[in-house]
Design an enzyme around this catalytic site. Sequence first.
Site, PDB file in Angstrom:
ATOM      1  N   GLU A  31       0.904  -1.244   0.098  1.00 55.57           N
ATOM      2  CA  GLU A  31      -0.103  -0.079  -0.155  1.00 55.57           C
ATOM      3  C   GLU A  31       0.876   1.438   0.107  1.00 55.57           C
ATOM      4  OE1 GLU A  31      -4.244  -0.579   1.703  1.00 55.57           O
ATOM      5  OE2 GLU A  31      -2.921  -1.170   3.346  1.00 55.57           O
ATOM      6  N   HIS A  75      -4.496  -0.274  11.110  1.00 52.67           N
ATOM      7  CA  HIS A  75      -5.718  -0.977  10.876  1.00 52.67           C
ATOM      8  C   HIS A  75      -6.281  -1.151  12.315  1.00 52.67           C
ATOM      9  CE1 HIS A  75      -4.627  -3.340   7.114  1.00 52.67           C
ATOM     10  NE2 HIS A  75      -4.488  -1.931   6.891  1.00 52.67           N
ATOM     11  N   HIS A 105      -0.575   4.722   8.396  1.00 45.08           N
ATOM     12  CA  HIS A 105      -1.600   3.973   7.806  1.00 45.08           C
ATOM     13  C   HIS A 105      -1.542   2.840   8.853  1.00 45.08           C
ATOM     14  CE1 HIS A 105      -4.497   1.712   5.446  1.00 45.08           C
ATOM     15  NE2 HIS A 105      -3.699   0.718   5.450  1.00 45.08           N
ATOM     16  N   HIS A 160     -11.545  -1.352   6.446  1.00 50.27           N
ATOM     17  CA  HIS A 160     -10.042  -1.160   6.179  1.00 50.27           C
ATOM     18  C   HIS A 160      -9.399  -0.661   7.530  1.00 50.27           C
ATOM     19  CE1 HIS A 160      -6.515  -0.481   3.076  1.00 50.27           C
ATOM     20  NE2 HIS A 160      -6.227  -0.905   4.447  1.00 50.27           N
TER      21      HIS A 160
HETATM   22 ZN   LIG Z   1      -4.150  -1.002   4.840  1.00 54.98          ZN
END
Ligand SMILES: [Zn+2]
Length: 255
Positions: free
Chosen positions: A83, A104, A102, A170
Site C-alpha cells: 500500500e 488498521h 496507515h 479497512h
Molecule cells: Zn491497509
Amino acid sequence: VSASEGEQAETIATACRLLAYLGLVRETTGHVSARVDNEYMLIRCRGSQEAGLVFTAAEAVQKVRFEGAGMTRGTSQYETPSELPIHGEMYLARPEVNAVVHAHPRASLVCTLAGLPLLPIFGSFDVHAMALAEIGIPVFPRSILIRDRALGRQLVAAMDGKPACIMRGHGITTVGATVQEATIRAIHLETLASVTLDVARAGGKLEPISEEDREYFRKLRETQDKKHQAHGQDILQWTWRHYTKLLAVHEAGRR
Ligand SMILES: [Zn+2]
C-alpha cells in the site's frame, strides 16, 4: 544515509512499535513514513526476518521514491509495503505533509462498519481528538488495498486536505508535519472512535456537544495555535515523550 535520515528512521521505527503496543496495528500490517524531499520518503518495509510491527527496527525503514522504485537505504532483502501509494501520492499532492501513518485499528474499523459518524461528541476529555472531529474525518468508501497510484489519488482526494480519514472495512490514514504529529493523531482518532462505539453500545445518541461549547474550543485552539508559534509545539512534545517512555518501560520489561 545522512545522520538526519538515520534519526528519522529511528523515529519511524519507534512510531511503528508504539502503534503496535497501543493496539492500533496488528501482526505485520500498517506502516509509517516520512518525507525526505520532493522525490524520496523513508518508509517501514518488510524484511526476510519480518515478525510484525511490534518488533520494528530502524533497519526496516528504507528510502524509496514516492512511486516505489529505487530503494536506496538498505538492500534488496527488504520489500516496500503493497500500500505504498497511500504514502507516495499523499506527498506528491500535499506539500505540507511530511509524515503519513496507515493503520488498521479496531474501533475505527468497527465505526466504519456500523456506519457511526465521528463527531465532536466530547470536549475536555480529549481536546485533540475533539479537534480532529471538528475539522472533519472523511470516510473512504472502498475496502480494497490501496495498491496502485490511481487508488492512492482517490484516497488523497477523499481526504480533501484533512489530517485524518477512516477507510471503510479497512483502517485509517493520518498525516502530519512530523512523524510524531501523524502518530499522535492516529492515537487520538482511535480514542474518538472507541468512545463513539461505547456511546452507541450504551444506547446513547451520538450528537456534538453544544454550539456554545464548540465555540469555546474554537477560540481555545486559536489561542493555542498562537502560543505554539511562539513557544514550539509543547503539548505534542509532551505527548510523544509520554508514549515513548511508556513504550521504553514496556520494552525493558520484555527483555
Ligand atoms: Zn491497509
